[in-house]
Scaffold this active site. Structure first.
Site, short mmCIF file in Angstrom:
data_model
loop_
_atom_site.label_atom_id
_atom_site.label_comp_id
_atom_site.label_asym_id
_atom_site.label_seq_id
_atom_site.Cartn_x
_atom_site.Cartn_y
_atom_site.Cartn_z
N ARG A 22 0.83 -1.21 0.00
CA ARG A 22 0.00 0.00 0.00
C ARG A 22 0.86 1.26 0.00
O ARG A 22 0.59 2.21 -0.73
CB ARG A 22 -0.94 0.03 1.20
CG ARG A 22 -2.15 -0.84 1.03
CD ARG A 22 -3.12 -0.71 2.19
NE ARG A 22 -2.43 -0.99 3.44
CZ ARG A 22 -2.59 -0.31 4.56
NH1 ARG A 22 -3.41 0.71 4.62
NH2 ARG A 22 -1.95 -0.65 5.65
N ASN A 40 -6.71 -2.32 2.44
CA ASN A 40 -6.68 -3.78 2.52
C ASN A 40 -8.11 -4.30 2.59
O ASN A 40 -8.96 -3.70 3.26
CB ASN A 40 -5.94 -4.24 3.77
CG ASN A 40 -4.45 -4.02 3.68
OD1 ASN A 40 -3.89 -3.91 2.60
ND2 ASN A 40 -3.80 -3.96 4.82
#
Length: 73
Positions: A22, A40
């Site tokens: 990320r 997520n």
């Protein structure tokens, strides 16, 4: 250069949680002038909503297929 802004939704599966994906995704998007969000999912995938100029966004989606250099999906 094409000044058309487009948006897309991307789901990335594989080894993407707990390995800095990320953060790398956010850095790559910022580098290309892409805005949006990344999170997520409970199934282990990562969901990306991205918006930007068409060519940089296309390049970003290609980057999402492989991730950072040496990432090895």
């Amino acid at each position: 250069m094409n000044s058309t802004r487009i948006a897309c939704k991307i789901t990335v599966r594989g080894r993407v949680q707990g390995v800095g994906f990320r953060r790398a995704c956010q850095m790559e998007a910022r580098f290309r002038g892409i805005s949006g969000s990344v999170r997520n999912n409970s199934d282990g995938s990562v969901f990306i909503e991205a918006e930007g100029l068409s060519e940089p966004l296309i390049q970003f989606t290609e980057w999402c297929r492989t991730g950072p250099a040496g990432y090895g999906f």
